[in-house]
Design a protein around this motif. Structure first.
Motif, short mmCIF file in Angstrom:
data_model
loop_
_atom_site.label_atom_id
_atom_site.label_comp_id
_atom_site.label_asym_id
_atom_site.label_seq_id
_atom_site.Cartn_x
_atom_site.Cartn_y
_atom_site.Cartn_z
N GLN A 98 -4.08 2.22 -2.50
CA GLN A 98 -4.20 3.70 -1.82
C GLN A 98 -3.78 3.93 -0.37
O GLN A 98 -4.19 3.09 0.47
CB GLN A 98 -5.26 4.56 -2.49
CG GLN A 98 -5.58 4.34 -3.84
CD GLN A 98 -4.37 4.87 -4.76
OE1 GLN A 98 -4.00 6.19 -4.69
NE2 GLN A 98 -3.66 3.97 -5.55
N ARG B 297 0.74 -1.37 0.00
CA ARG B 297 0.04 0.14 0.00
C ARG B 297 0.94 1.35 -0.03
O ARG B 297 1.87 1.36 0.68
CB ARG B 297 -0.91 0.04 1.19
CG ARG B 297 -1.80 1.17 1.41
CD ARG B 297 -2.65 1.12 2.59
NE ARG B 297 -3.69 0.16 2.60
CZ ARG B 297 -4.81 -0.22 1.83
NH1 ARG B 297 -5.06 0.92 1.06
NH2 ARG B 297 -5.53 -1.24 2.31
N ASP C 22 -10.75 8.20 -9.17
CA ASP C 22 -10.85 6.84 -8.67
C ASP C 22 -12.09 6.35 -7.96
O ASP C 22 -12.71 5.28 -8.27
CB ASP C 22 -9.76 6.59 -7.44
CG ASP C 22 -8.56 6.19 -7.67
OD1 ASP C 22 -8.17 5.69 -9.19
OD2 ASP C 22 -7.47 6.07 -7.03
N ILE D 130 -7.99 -0.22 -6.16
CA ILE D 130 -7.98 1.10 -5.44
C ILE D 130 -7.85 1.04 -4.11
O ILE D 130 -6.99 1.54 -3.11
CB ILE D 130 -9.30 1.96 -5.81
CG1 ILE D 130 -9.32 2.17 -7.17
CG2 ILE D 130 -9.44 3.13 -5.12
CD1 ILE D 130 -10.67 2.83 -7.84
N MET D 131 -8.69 -0.19 -3.13
CA MET D 131 -8.57 -0.31 -1.82
C MET D 131 -7.51 -0.97 -1.36
O MET D 131 -7.09 -0.70 -0.12
CB MET D 131 -9.99 -1.27 -1.56
CG MET D 131 -11.14 -0.65 -1.64
SD MET D 131 -11.71 0.48 -0.73
CE MET D 131 -12.84 -0.12 0.32
N ILE E 71 -12.45 -0.23 5.06
CA ILE E 71 -13.00 1.20 5.26
C ILE E 71 -13.07 1.64 6.47
O ILE E 71 -12.64 2.64 6.91
CB ILE E 71 -14.37 1.13 4.49
CG1 ILE E 71 -14.49 1.06 3.21
CG2 ILE E 71 -15.11 2.33 4.99
CD1 ILE E 71 -15.83 0.50 2.39
N VAL F 10 -11.05 9.62 -1.56
CA VAL F 10 -11.75 8.80 -2.58
C VAL F 10 -13.08 8.66 -1.85
O VAL F 10 -14.22 8.92 -2.88
CB VAL F 10 -11.14 7.61 -2.64
CG1 VAL F 10 -11.85 6.62 -3.40
CG2 VAL F 10 -9.74 7.80 -3.49
N GLN G 30 -5.36 9.03 1.25
CA GLN G 30 -5.74 9.26 -0.13
C GLN G 30 -7.19 8.48 -0.31
O GLN G 30 -8.11 9.03 -0.83
CB GLN G 30 -4.98 8.56 -1.34
CG GLN G 30 -5.29 8.57 -2.60
CD GLN G 30 -5.01 9.75 -3.03
OE1 GLN G 30 -4.67 10.88 -2.81
NE2 GLN G 30 -5.96 10.27 -4.22
N LEU G 31 -7.40 7.21 0.47
CA LEU G 31 -8.77 6.58 0.44
C LEU G 31 -9.80 7.39 1.07
O LEU G 31 -10.71 7.38 0.69
CB LEU G 31 -8.61 5.30 1.17
CG LEU G 31 -7.87 3.83 0.32
CD1 LEU G 31 -7.83 2.76 1.36
CD2 LEU G 31 -8.86 3.80 -0.99
N TYR H 296 -4.02 5.37 3.36
CA TYR H 296 -5.31 5.74 4.19
C TYR H 296 -5.65 7.21 3.89
O TYR H 296 -7.05 7.51 3.55
CB TYR H 296 -5.12 5.67 5.60
CG TYR H 296 -5.18 4.03 6.25
CD1 TYR H 296 -5.11 3.17 5.25
CD2 TYR H 296 -5.27 3.91 7.49
CE1 TYR H 296 -5.15 1.80 5.94
CE2 TYR H 296 -5.42 2.62 8.08
CZ TYR H 296 -5.21 1.71 7.44
OH TYR H 296 -5.21 0.46 7.81
N VAL I 292 -9.62 2.82 7.78
CA VAL I 292 -9.14 4.15 7.18
C VAL I 292 -9.86 5.27 7.92
O VAL I 292 -9.31 6.14 8.19
CB VAL I 292 -9.77 4.06 5.66
CG1 VAL I 292 -9.68 5.51 5.11
CG2 VAL I 292 -8.62 3.17 4.80
#
Length: 344
Positions: A225, A185, A199, A221-222, A265, A233, A229-230, A227, A268
């Motif tokens: 990327q 990651r 994304d 993506i999950m 999720i 997103v 950046q997510l 944390y 994050v």
């Protein structure tokens, strides 16, 4: 809140490496398990030897040492025990203890990466797979931690972690676990809002916007990327779709893939909250999921247990300490309460 033994308000140490002086421990204020003041590995080794010598075992003495030392200090005690008595401390403890109490103590005596490797092997051993344990470990650890887990796994089981994952899982869940176990990651990347928007659009097109779901797009993506950046997103996704990404995952996916994606999720957005929920679920209702309870307590006590306790109180309106007191008993309860700074 009261502190027992050598636990006192102040700095604590969280594991970045195995323990000891050169393995990357850093001071943090987030754990309930903190370095014992005036630590003396030789004295502790002697107390443990006395607690296990002769007829009967002094469990209280064992708890008073091992539940109130950091992992680094426990590794020093383990080494000193063998130096002084020519015996392996873990083997001695195994021969003296039993049940869930033994499981906690042995978990505490391993280095963080050894314990994670041990739990991953246990999750995949024999008939059936403990996917929840795999998800919890692989979806919540940093790249550096994943790297050390891979090394420990290879050393302990003479097998690559990835190979065992591939032989024990299947489909899109297997791909997610292999991605997580790769530890690639992106970390500490500057947030790129343009990429976050594109994304988010890609996730929208791969899920809600089409018939069926393109799971591989979610995986890309999950799993890759950072944390930070997510988070961007997920915010962008809400703007595009009008729905929260968590609800979308629940409607688009099922089974272990859904649980794995949701774990990412949750980590994050609020990692202590994720672990608070794990602890709650391990103890609520009839019976106790002891493996989960022990694993979270052992792996988070030095890392973020202060925040986990705060999140637990906020989410469930009851203290973690009270939940533990009501759910388990005996030496098992005493060692867990010691680790979370509640005393016994």
């Amino acid at each position: 809140m009261h502190y027992a033994g050598n636990v006192a308000p102040g700095h604590n140490v969280t594991a970045l490496g195995q323990g000891g002086a050169n393995t990357g421990y850093r001071v943090r204020e987030d754990g309930t398990l903190r370095p014992a003041a005036n630590f003396n590995a030789e004295n502790d080794a002697k107390i443990l030897r006395k607690a296990m010598k002769g007829f009967g075992t002094d469990e209280k003495a064992i708890i008073d040492i091992l539940a109130y030392r950091t992992n680094s200090q426990r590794q020093d005690i383990k080494k000193m025990f063998k130096t002084c008595f020519g015996k392996d401390l873990i083997q001695e403890l195994k021969s003296e203890l039993g049940g869930k109490f033994e499981d906690v103590i042995i978990g505490l005596m391993m280095t963080p990466e050894e314990f994670d490797a041990y739990e991953l092997k246990r999750a995949m051993r024999g008939i059936g797979t403990d996917e929840d344990a795999m998800i919890e470990i692989l979806c919540s650890r940093s790249n550096a931690q994943i790297q050390r887990i891979n090394e420990a796994y290879q050393r302990m089981y003479r097998q690559k972690l990835e190979k065992d994952i591939i032989s024990d899982t299947s489909g899109h869940f297997k791909r997610l676990m292999v991605s997580m176990a790769n530890g690639g990651r992106m970390e500490n990347q500057a947030v790129d809002m343009n990429k976050a928007n594109s994304d988010a659009q890609a996730l929208y097109q791969a899920g809600e916007k089409r018939w069926g779901t393109d799971e591989s797009q979610f995986n890309i993506i999950m799993a890759s990327q950072s944390y930070e950046q997510l988070r961007a997103v997920f915010d962008a996704y809400s703007r595009i779709s009008g729905r929260d990404i968590e609800k979308v995952i629940k409607s688009e996916m099922s089974g272990n893939l859904e649980i794995g994606m949701l774990a990412i999720i949750k980590c994050v957005r609020n990692k202590p909250g994720y672990f608070a929920e794990k602890l709650y679920r391990s103890m609520k209702g009839a019976g106790t999921d002891d493996r989960t309870l022990i694993r979270v307590m052992v792996t988070r006590a030095e890392v973020d247990m202060v925040q986990i306790k705060q999140e637990f109180q906020k989410m469930y309106g009851q203290s973690l300490e009270q939940f533990v007191r009501d759910d388990i008993s005996g030496d098992y309860r005493r060692v867990i309460l010691g680790m979370i700074g509640a005393g016994y």
